[in-house]
Write a protein that holds these residues in place. Structure first.
Motif, PDB file in Angstrom:
ATOM      1  N   GLU A  27       0.892  -1.165  -0.166  1.00 40.13           N
ATOM      2  CA  GLU A  27       0.073   0.097   0.112  1.00 40.13           C
ATOM      3  C   GLU A  27       0.952   1.147   0.027  1.00 40.13           C
ATOM      4  OE1 GLU A  27      -4.150   1.229   1.836  1.00 40.13           O
ATOM      5  OE2 GLU A  27      -2.682   0.873   3.471  1.00 40.13           O
ATOM      6  N   GLY A  28       1.877   1.344   0.958  1.00 41.63           N
ATOM      7  CA  GLY A  28       2.563   2.586   0.897  1.00 41.63           C
ATOM      8  C   GLY A  28       3.695   2.891  -0.209  1.00 41.63           C
ATOM      9  N   VAL A  29       3.984   1.826  -1.033  1.00 40.33           N
ATOM     10  CA  VAL A  29       4.924   1.909  -2.364  1.00 40.33           C
ATOM     11  C   VAL A  29       4.215   1.999  -3.412  1.00 40.33           C
ATOM     12  CG1 VAL A  29       6.868   1.266  -3.479  1.00 40.33           C
ATOM     13  CG2 VAL A  29       7.062   1.485  -0.788  1.00 40.33           C
ATOM     14  N   LEU A  30       3.417   0.803  -3.482  1.00 36.86           N
ATOM     15  CA  LEU A  30       2.682   0.535  -4.828  1.00 36.86           C
ATOM     16  C   LEU A  30       1.251   1.156  -4.814  1.00 36.86           C
ATOM     17  CD1 LEU A  30       3.809  -2.939  -5.704  1.00 36.86           C
ATOM     18  CD2 LEU A  30       4.731  -0.806  -6.372  1.00 36.86           C
ATOM     19  N   GLY A  31       0.585   1.656  -3.702  1.00 39.78           N
ATOM     20  CA  GLY A  31      -0.573   2.468  -3.649  1.00 39.78           C
ATOM     21  C   GLY A  31      -1.844   1.433  -3.872  1.00 39.78           C
ATOM     22  N   MET A  32      -1.833   0.153  -3.460  1.00 39.71           N
ATOM     23  CA  MET A  32      -2.780  -0.857  -3.381  1.00 39.71           C
ATOM     24  C   MET A  32      -3.444  -0.653  -2.190  1.00 39.71           C
ATOM     25  SD  MET A  32      -1.056  -4.417  -4.991  1.00 39.71           S
ATOM     26  CE  MET A  32       0.135  -4.328  -6.475  1.00 39.71           C
ATOM     27  N   PRO A  33      -4.853  -0.359  -1.999  1.00 35.39           N
ATOM     28  CA  PRO A  33      -5.725  -0.312  -0.910  1.00 35.39           C
ATOM     29  C   PRO A  33      -5.668  -1.667  -0.098  1.00 35.39           C
ATOM     30  CG  PRO A  33      -6.776   0.651  -2.761  1.00 35.39           C
ATOM     31  CD  PRO A  33      -5.740   0.200  -3.154  1.00 35.39           C
ATOM     32  N   PHE A  34      -5.331  -1.535   1.018  1.00 33.58           N
ATOM     33  CA  PHE A  34      -5.262  -2.646   2.150  1.00 33.58           C
ATOM     34  C   PHE A  34      -6.848  -2.858   2.355  1.00 33.58           C
ATOM     35  CE2 PHE A  34      -4.165  -4.037   6.585  1.00 33.58           C
ATOM     36  CZ  PHE A  34      -4.440  -5.312   6.364  1.00 33.58           C
ATOM     37  N   VAL A  35      -7.510  -4.080   1.710  1.00 33.56           N
ATOM     38  CA  VAL A  35      -8.756  -4.150   1.586  1.00 33.56           C
ATOM     39  C   VAL A  35      -9.497  -5.155   2.516  1.00 33.56           C
ATOM     40  CG1 VAL A  35      -9.017  -3.219  -0.524  1.00 33.56           C
ATOM     41  CG2 VAL A  35      -8.996  -5.566  -0.288  1.00 33.56           C
ATOM     42  N   PHE A  36      -8.693  -5.933   3.088  1.00 35.33           N
ATOM     43  CA  PHE A  36      -9.291  -7.247   3.934  1.00 35.33           C
ATOM     44  C   PHE A  36      -8.121  -7.982   4.647  1.00 35.33           C
ATOM     45  CE2 PHE A  36     -10.861 -12.030   4.000  1.00 35.33           C
ATOM     46  CZ  PHE A  36     -11.854 -11.477   4.636  1.00 35.33           C
ATOM     47  N   ASP A  37      -8.460  -8.256   5.885  1.00 35.60           N
ATOM     48  CA  ASP A  37      -7.528  -8.864   6.924  1.00 35.60           C
ATOM     49  C   ASP A  37      -8.116 -10.061   7.624  1.00 35.60           C
ATOM     50  OD1 ASP A  37      -5.429  -9.020   8.653  1.00 35.60           O
ATOM     51  OD2 ASP A  37      -5.707  -7.009   9.656  1.00 35.60           O
ATOM     52  N   GLN A  38      -7.446 -10.904   7.718  1.00 32.91           N
ATOM     53  CA  GLN A  38      -7.916 -12.116   8.577  1.00 32.91           C
ATOM     54  C   GLN A  38      -6.841 -13.145   8.880  1.00 32.91           C
ATOM     55  OE1 GLN A  38     -11.320 -14.109   6.454  1.00 32.91           O
ATOM     56  NE2 GLN A  38      -9.878 -15.373   5.427  1.00 32.91           N
ATOM     57  N   PRO A  39      -7.074 -13.913   9.831  1.00 38.35           N
ATOM     58  CA  PRO A  39      -6.073 -15.130  10.218  1.00 38.35           C
ATOM     59  C   PRO A  39      -5.928 -15.951   8.756  1.00 38.35           C
ATOM     60  CG  PRO A  39      -7.466 -14.943  11.932  1.00 38.35           C
ATOM     61  CD  PRO A  39      -8.226 -14.162  10.715  1.00 38.35           C
ATOM     62  N   ASN A  40      -4.706 -16.422   8.683  1.00 37.69           N
ATOM     63  CA  ASN A  40      -4.543 -17.565   7.398  1.00 37.69           C
ATOM     64  C   ASN A  40      -5.353 -18.832   7.922  1.00 37.69           C
ATOM     65  OD1 ASN A  40      -3.845 -19.891   5.961  1.00 37.69           O
ATOM     66  ND2 ASN A  40      -1.712 -19.079   5.955  1.00 37.69           N
ATOM     67  N   LEU A  41      -6.261 -19.086   7.373  1.00 42.02           N
ATOM     68  CA  LEU A  41      -7.287 -20.358   7.806  1.00 42.02           C
ATOM     69  C   LEU A  41      -6.672 -21.522   7.878  1.00 42.02           C
ATOM     70  CD1 LEU A  41     -10.481 -18.854   6.195  1.00 42.02           C
ATOM     71  CD2 LEU A  41      -9.640 -18.518   8.588  1.00 42.02           C
ATOM     72  N   ASP A  42      -5.551 -21.982   7.181  1.00 38.65           N
ATOM     73  CA  ASP A  42      -4.742 -23.129   7.139  1.00 38.65           C
ATOM     74  C   ASP A  42      -3.525 -22.987   8.026  1.00 38.65           C
ATOM     75  OD1 ASP A  42      -6.309 -24.040   5.183  1.00 38.65           O
ATOM     76  OD2 ASP A  42      -5.473 -23.212   3.560  1.00 38.65           O
ATOM     77  N   ASN A  43      -3.296 -21.778   8.852  1.00 35.43           N
ATOM     78  CA  ASN A  43      -2.260 -21.781   9.523  1.00 35.43           C
ATOM     79  C   ASN A  43      -2.372 -20.565  10.578  1.00 35.43           C
ATOM     80  OD1 ASN A  43       0.369 -21.291  10.943  1.00 35.43           O
ATOM     81  ND2 ASN A  43       1.564 -21.397   9.138  1.00 35.43           N
ATOM     82  N   PRO A  44      -2.688 -20.911  11.918  1.00 37.79           N
ATOM     83  CA  PRO A  44      -3.241 -19.981  12.834  1.00 37.79           C
ATOM     84  C   PRO A  44      -1.954 -19.052  13.190  1.00 37.79           C
ATOM     85  CG  PRO A  44      -3.094 -22.079  14.143  1.00 37.79           C
ATOM     86  CD  PRO A  44      -2.792 -22.316  12.316  1.00 37.79           C
ATOM     87  N   ASP A  45      -0.777 -19.422  12.858  1.00 34.51           N
ATOM     88  CA  ASP A  45       0.381 -18.504  13.420  1.00 34.51           C
ATOM     89  C   ASP A  45       0.579 -17.374  12.275  1.00 34.51           C
ATOM     90  OD1 ASP A  45       0.912 -20.025  15.620  1.00 34.51           O
ATOM     91  OD2 ASP A  45       2.054 -21.188  14.497  1.00 34.51           O
ATOM     92  N   GLU A  46      -0.245 -17.186  11.049  1.00 29.99           N
ATOM     93  CA  GLU A  46       0.141 -16.277  10.173  1.00 29.99           C
ATOM     94  C   GLU A  46      -1.339 -15.470   9.924  1.00 29.99           C
ATOM     95  OE1 GLU A  46       2.999 -18.554   7.154  1.00 29.99           O
ATOM     96  OE2 GLU A  46       0.956 -18.530   6.502  1.00 29.99           O
ATOM     97  N   GLY A  47      -0.852 -14.370   9.792  1.00 30.01           N
ATOM     98  CA  GLY A  47      -2.156 -13.502   9.112  1.00 30.01           C
ATOM     99  C   GLY A  47      -2.288 -13.502   7.404  1.00 30.01           C
ATOM    100  N   HIS A  48      -3.305 -12.910   6.998  1.00 29.32           N
ATOM    101  CA  HIS A  48      -3.634 -12.960   5.438  1.00 29.32           C
ATOM    102  C   HIS A  48      -4.287 -11.514   5.165  1.00 29.32           C
ATOM    103  CE1 HIS A  48      -5.283 -15.821   2.082  1.00 29.32           C
ATOM    104  NE2 HIS A  48      -4.209 -14.896   1.880  1.00 29.32           N
ATOM    105  N   LEU A  49      -3.370 -10.774   4.667  1.00 22.70           N
ATOM    106  CA  LEU A  49      -3.437  -9.600   4.043  1.00 22.70           C
ATOM    107  C   LEU A  49      -4.137  -9.423   2.594  1.00 22.70           C
ATOM    108  CD1 LEU A  49      -0.642  -7.639   6.074  1.00 22.70           C
ATOM    109  CD2 LEU A  49      -2.755  -8.574   6.881  1.00 22.70           C
ATOM    110  N   TYR A  50      -4.908  -8.749   2.415  1.00 18.85           N
ATOM    111  CA  TYR A  50      -5.556  -8.788   0.912  1.00 18.85           C
ATOM    112  C   TYR A  50      -5.371  -7.022   0.478  1.00 18.85           C
ATOM    113  CZ  TYR A  50      -7.906 -13.045   1.747  1.00 18.85           C
ATOM    114  OH  TYR A  50      -8.306 -14.512   2.103  1.00 18.85           O
ATOM    115  N   PHE A  51      -4.775  -7.002  -0.724  1.00 20.35           N
ATOM    116  CA  PHE A  51      -4.373  -5.694  -1.407  1.00 20.35           C
ATOM    117  C   PHE A  51      -5.224  -5.728  -2.710  1.00 20.35           C
ATOM    118  CE2 PHE A  51      -1.084  -6.516   1.783  1.00 20.35           C
ATOM    119  CZ  PHE A  51      -1.100  -5.245   2.224  1.00 20.35           C
ATOM    120  N   ASP A  52      -5.904  -4.580  -3.234  1.00 22.13           N
ATOM    121  CA  ASP A  52      -6.319  -4.588  -4.405  1.00 22.13           C
ATOM    122  C   ASP A  52      -5.151  -3.824  -5.401  1.00 22.13           C
ATOM    123  OD1 ASP A  52      -8.014  -3.603  -6.741  1.00 22.13           O
ATOM    124  OD2 ASP A  52      -9.408  -2.696  -5.688  1.00 22.13           O
ATOM    125  N   PRO A  53      -4.903  -4.561  -6.307  1.00 21.58           N
ATOM    126  CA  PRO A  53      -3.831  -3.823  -7.429  1.00 21.58           C
ATOM    127  C   PRO A  53      -4.451  -2.922  -8.382  1.00 21.58           C
ATOM    128  CG  PRO A  53      -4.291  -6.236  -7.894  1.00 21.58           C
ATOM    129  CD  PRO A  53      -5.072  -5.990  -6.703  1.00 21.58           C
TER     130      PRO A  53
END
Length: 194
Positions: A27-53
């Motif tokens: 988001e900060g360099v390429l300008g892709m809006p950060f649109v969704f955030d949730q845990p990685n449903l296959d690995n509880p130790d990870e986050g899963h961030l979504y960006f719109d290109p």
């Protein structure tokens, strides 16, 4: 046997480092809006961030606060991702060098690819990123791929090494002629100045 027909890229998921590095780059360099955030449903130790290109598709990043950014170039072995390319406008492309340099980000400098201009640089994790700008707009009702396949045919017929602007211009003219009807019976080039 039947194909599994795809209809476009749904999303691309990358393994990232920590959450903030991902947000700051995508988001900060390429300008892709950060649109969704949730845990990685296959690995509880990870986050899963979504960006719109920019086209409504998604780039997603698996994050883990224990992973640190490693700027060495990602592997280019068979089966590995070589680079990701993102479309930018001509106005943005003309600013890319200066904006990367203002951040201290090394880059390839502009590269003329015949049908597009490109510039390459690495993300904070060593993945090669390409910002690309087409040299043409497809005719109404056509896609960039429609122009590319017709330009390819013309390049091959001419025996040229790679696609050049003349192939693109002739491809666009051909596509307009094929897609758009005319009341004229003769659509050949004319010289009204003689």
């Amino acid at each position: 046997m039947r194909k599994l027909q795809v209809q476009g890229v749904h999303h691309i998921t990358l393994t990232g480092a920590d959450r903030q590095t991902s947000i700051d780059f995508w988001e900060g360099v390429l300008g892709m809006p950060f649109v969704f955030d949730q845990p990685n449903l296959d690995n509880p130790d990870e986050g899963h961030l979504y960006f719109d290109p920019g086209d409504g598709r998604l780039i997603t990043i698996f994050t883990n606060e224990t992973r640190k950014a490693d700027r060495r170039r990602t592997p280019t072995d068979p089966g590995c991702v070589h680079h990701l390319a993102f479309n930018v406008s001509r106005a943005t492309f003309l600013q890319v060098e200066a904006r990367l340099e203002a951040r201290g980000i090394g880059h390839s400098g502009p590269k003329d690819r015949g049908f597009m201009d490109s510039i390459y640089f690495k993300d904070p994790l060593g993945l090669l990123i390409e910002l690309a700008c087409y040299k043409f707009e497809p005719p109404m009702g056509c896609t960039h791929a429609d122009v590319m396949i017709e330009a390819h045919r013309r390049r091959v017929a001419a025996g040229d090494h790679h696609i050049q602007e003349v192939h693109l211009a002739d491809a666009i003219e051909h596509l307009v002629e094929m897609r758009q009807q005319s009341l004229s019976s003769d659509r050949l080039p004319k010289n009204p100045y003689v």
